[in-house]
Design an enzyme around this catalytic site. Structure first.
Site, PDB file in Angstrom:
ATOM      1  N   GLY A 164      71.336  71.830  50.379  1.00 56.32           N
ATOM      2  CA  GLY A 164      72.211  72.629  50.965  1.00 56.32           C
ATOM      3  C   GLY A 164      71.467  73.912  51.368  1.00 56.32           C
ATOM      4  O   GLY A 164      71.967  74.982  51.643  1.00 56.32           O
TER       5      GLY A 164
ATOM      6  N   ASN B 166      69.946  74.547  54.362  1.00 61.71           N
ATOM      7  CA  ASN B 166      70.646  74.820  55.748  1.00 61.71           C
ATOM      8  C   ASN B 166      71.891  75.453  55.707  1.00 61.71           C
ATOM      9  O   ASN B 166      72.485  76.569  56.399  1.00 61.71           O
ATOM     10  CB  ASN B 166      70.506  73.766  56.542  1.00 61.71           C
ATOM     11  CG  ASN B 166      69.139  73.343  57.251  1.00 61.71           C
ATOM     12  OD1 ASN B 166      68.803  74.421  57.913  1.00 61.71           O
ATOM     13  ND2 ASN B 166      68.595  72.339  56.860  1.00 61.71           N
TER      14      ASN B 166
ATOM     15  N   ARG C  41      83.810  52.661  56.124  1.00 58.78           N
ATOM     16  CA  ARG C  41      83.353  53.886  56.835  1.00 58.78           C
ATOM     17  C   ARG C  41      84.812  54.564  57.207  1.00 58.78           C
ATOM     18  O   ARG C  41      84.791  55.764  57.247  1.00 58.78           O
ATOM     19  CB  ARG C  41      82.447  53.541  57.755  1.00 58.78           C
ATOM     20  CG  ARG C  41      81.675  54.740  58.371  1.00 58.78           C
ATOM     21  CD  ARG C  41      80.872  54.169  59.680  1.00 58.78           C
ATOM     22  NE  ARG C  41      79.473  53.280  58.775  1.00 58.78           N
ATOM     23  CZ  ARG C  41      78.497  53.662  58.215  1.00 58.78           C
ATOM     24  NH1 ARG C  41      78.418  54.961  57.694  1.00 58.78           N
ATOM     25  NH2 ARG C  41      77.900  53.072  57.722  1.00 58.78           N
TER      26      ARG C  41
ATOM     27  N   MET D 224      74.314  63.064  54.827  1.00 58.80           N
ATOM     28  CA  MET D 224      73.479  61.952  55.091  1.00 58.80           C
ATOM     29  C   MET D 224      74.172  60.537  55.222  1.00 58.80           C
ATOM     30  O   MET D 224      73.984  59.582  54.801  1.00 58.80           O
ATOM     31  CB  MET D 224      72.521  61.637  53.724  1.00 58.80           C
ATOM     32  CG  MET D 224      71.430  62.751  53.597  1.00 58.80           C
ATOM     33  SD  MET D 224      70.402  63.058  55.238  1.00 58.80           S
ATOM     34  CE  MET D 224      69.118  61.684  54.971  1.00 58.80           C
TER      35      MET D 224
ATOM     36  N   ASN E  49      74.478  69.101  64.576  1.00 58.01           N
ATOM     37  CA  ASN E  49      73.734  68.333  63.379  1.00 58.01           C
ATOM     38  C   ASN E  49      72.262  69.191  63.440  1.00 58.01           C
ATOM     39  O   ASN E  49      72.031  69.366  64.555  1.00 58.01           O
ATOM     40  CB  ASN E  49      73.587  66.793  63.432  1.00 58.01           C
ATOM     41  CG  ASN E  49      72.716  66.268  62.325  1.00 58.01           C
ATOM     42  OD1 ASN E  49      72.813  66.836  61.164  1.00 58.01           O
ATOM     43  ND2 ASN E  49      71.946  65.544  62.565  1.00 58.01           N
TER      44      ASN E  49
ATOM     45  N   HIS F  53      68.349  67.951  62.472  1.00 60.56           N
ATOM     46  CA  HIS F  53      67.622  66.900  62.142  1.00 60.56           C
ATOM     47  C   HIS F  53      66.104  67.282  61.976  1.00 60.56           C
ATOM     48  O   HIS F  53      65.719  68.014  63.010  1.00 60.56           O
ATOM     49  CB  HIS F  53      67.668  65.711  63.389  1.00 60.56           C
ATOM     50  CG  HIS F  53      66.736  64.470  62.879  1.00 60.56           C
ATOM     51  ND1 HIS F  53      67.323  63.622  62.054  1.00 60.56           N
ATOM     52  CD2 HIS F  53      65.621  63.956  63.393  1.00 60.56           C
ATOM     53  CE1 HIS F  53      66.466  62.536  61.943  1.00 60.56           C
ATOM     54  NE2 HIS F  53      65.467  62.913  62.835  1.00 60.56           N
TER      55      HIS F  53
ATOM     56  N   ASP G  61      71.845  60.635  65.716  1.00 60.85           N
ATOM     57  CA  ASP G  61      70.977  61.387  66.352  1.00 60.85           C
ATOM     58  C   ASP G  61      70.532  61.292  67.860  1.00 60.85           C
ATOM     59  O   ASP G  61      69.244  61.493  68.274  1.00 60.85           O
ATOM     60  CB  ASP G  61      69.425  61.192  65.819  1.00 60.85           C
ATOM     61  CG  ASP G  61      69.756  61.408  63.927  1.00 60.85           C
ATOM     62  OD1 ASP G  61      70.495  62.105  63.722  1.00 60.85           O
ATOM     63  OD2 ASP G  61      69.182  60.698  63.102  1.00 60.85           O
TER      64      ASP G  61
HETATM   65  C1  GAR Z   1      66.921  69.067  56.176  1.00 60.92           C
HETATM   66  O1  GAR Z   1      65.757  68.913  56.459  1.00 60.92           O
HETATM   67  C2  GAR Z   1      67.745  68.437  57.175  1.00 60.92           C
HETATM   68  O2  GAR Z   1      67.202  68.636  58.485  1.00 60.92           O
HETATM   69  C3  GAR Z   1      67.600  66.963  56.956  1.00 60.92           C
HETATM   70  O3  GAR Z   1      67.631  67.046  55.663  1.00 60.92           O
HETATM   71  C4  GAR Z   1      67.382  68.115  55.005  1.00 60.92           C
HETATM   72  C5  GAR Z   1      68.341  68.548  54.213  1.00 60.92           C
HETATM   73  O4  GAR Z   1      67.934  69.909  53.433  1.00 60.92           O
HETATM   74  N1  GAR Z   1      68.716  66.339  57.627  1.00 60.92           N
HETATM   75  C6  GAR Z   1      68.502  65.019  57.848  1.00 60.92           C
HETATM   76  O5  GAR Z   1      67.701  64.285  57.777  1.00 60.92           O
HETATM   77  C7  GAR Z   1      69.773  64.364  58.548  1.00 60.92           C
HETATM   78  N2  GAR Z   1      69.732  62.982  59.059  1.00 60.92           N
HETATM   79  P1  GAR Z   1      68.976  70.915  53.017  1.00 60.92           P
HETATM   80  O6  GAR Z   1      70.061  70.440  52.279  1.00 60.92           O
HETATM   81  O7  GAR Z   1      68.406  72.047  51.937  1.00 60.92           O
HETATM   82  O8  GAR Z   1      69.746  71.671  54.158  1.00 60.92           O
END
Ligand code: GAR
Length: 206
Positions: free
Chosen positions: A12, A14, A65, A90, A107, A109, A145
Site C-alpha cells: 500500500g 502508492n 470472477r 493484483m 491503475n 503499473h 494494462d
Molecule cells: C507497485 O510497484 C505497483 O506499481 C505494482 O505493485 C506495486 C505495489 O506496491 N502494481 C502492479 O504490478 C499492478 N499490476 P504498493 O502496494 O506499495 O503500492
C-alpha cells in the site's frame, strides 16, 4: 471533491502517497475507503490509522470472477464511490466491472506501458535489456494494462540492477506521479465533461 476508493492487495505505499496528497485542501479527490482482497494487506492498518474506512472481501470466497467483482462493486457503491484508484491491486476485473467503471478508474503499473504488461514487469525490463524503465498511470479498460496512458515517470536501468533494485527506483517515481496523475485526470475530466478525456502522456520529471 471526487469520492475516491483505493483498491490494494498488499503493502500500500502508492495508497499512502494518494492519502497524503488528498490531505491538501486544494486536491480534487477525497479518499473515502480502502478495499483489499487480502485481509493481511499491510496497507489496511495505515488507512485505518488515518481514519479511512476499510473493507476486505476475499476473492477465494467466490466461485467466479464475476461474482467476486459484483460483491466488490456493491461495497464500492455502499461507500458512495465515484472513482477508483488501483494501487498494487493484483486481481483482474470482470468485463462488466471494468466497463461499468470505464473512465472512472486508474491503475499504476511499474513499467513504461505498452511495454512489459502483466506480472514481474521489472524483471521483464531487465530481461529485455532496456536502458530506461519507469511507471505508467493509465485508465483501466477490460484489456489488462492496455488502457490510455495518463502519465509516465522514467528512471534509468543501471548495469548492476536486479529486479528488487529496479523496483525500488521505479517505486520512488510511482509515488510522485500517481497523485499528480489523479489530480490531472480529475481536473481535465471535469473541465471537458468527457470520459477517457486525458489521453495524453506526461513525462515526470518534466
Ligand atoms: C507497485 O510497484 C505497483 O506499481 C505494482 O505493485 C506495486 C505495489 O506496491 N502494481 C502492479 O504490478 C499492478 N499490476 P504498493 O502496494 O506499495 O503500492
Amino acid at each position: 471533491k471526487t469520492k475516491v476508493a483505493i483498491l490494494i492487495s498488499g503493502r500500500g505505499s502508492n495508497m499512502k502517497s494518494l492519502i497524503q496528497a488528498a490531505k491538501d485542501s486544494d486536491y480534487p479527490a477525497e479518499i473515502i475507503g480502502v478495499f483489499s482482497n487480502r485481509a493481511d494487506a499491510a496497507g489496511l492498518d495505515y488507512a485505518k490509522e488515518h481514519g479511512i474506512q476499510t473493507a476486505v472481501i476475499s476473492h477465494k470466497d467466490f466461485d467466479s470472477r464475476e461474482a467476486f467483482c459484483d460483491a466488490l462493486d456493491a461495497q464500492l457503491e455502499a461507500w458512495g464511490t465515484e472513482f477508483i484508484c488501483l494501487a498494487g491491486y493484483m486481481r483482474i476485473h470482470s468485463n462488466a466491472f471494468a466497463e461499468k467503471w470505464l473512465g472512472k478508474m486508474l491503475n499504476i503499473h511499474p513499467s513504461l506501458l505498452p511495454l512489459f504488461k502483466g506480472l514481474k514487469p521489472q524483471q521483464q525490463a531487465l530481461d529485455a535489456g532496456v536502458k530506461v524503465s519507469g511507471a505508467t498511470v493509465h485508465e483501466v479498460t477490460p484489456e489488462l494494462d492496455a488502457g490510455p496512458s495518463v502519465m509516465q515517470g522514467v528512471v534509468p536501468v543501471l548495469e548492476d540492477d536486479d529486479a528488487d533494485s529496479l523496483a525500488a527506483r521505479i517505486l520512488t517515481v510511482e509515488h510522485e506521479i500517481y497523485p499528480k496523475a489523479l489530480k490531472y485526470f480529475l481536473e481535465k475530466r471535469r473541465n471537458t465533461d468527457q470520459n477517457l478525456a486525458a489521453q495524453q502522456t506526461l513525462i515526470w520529471p518534466q
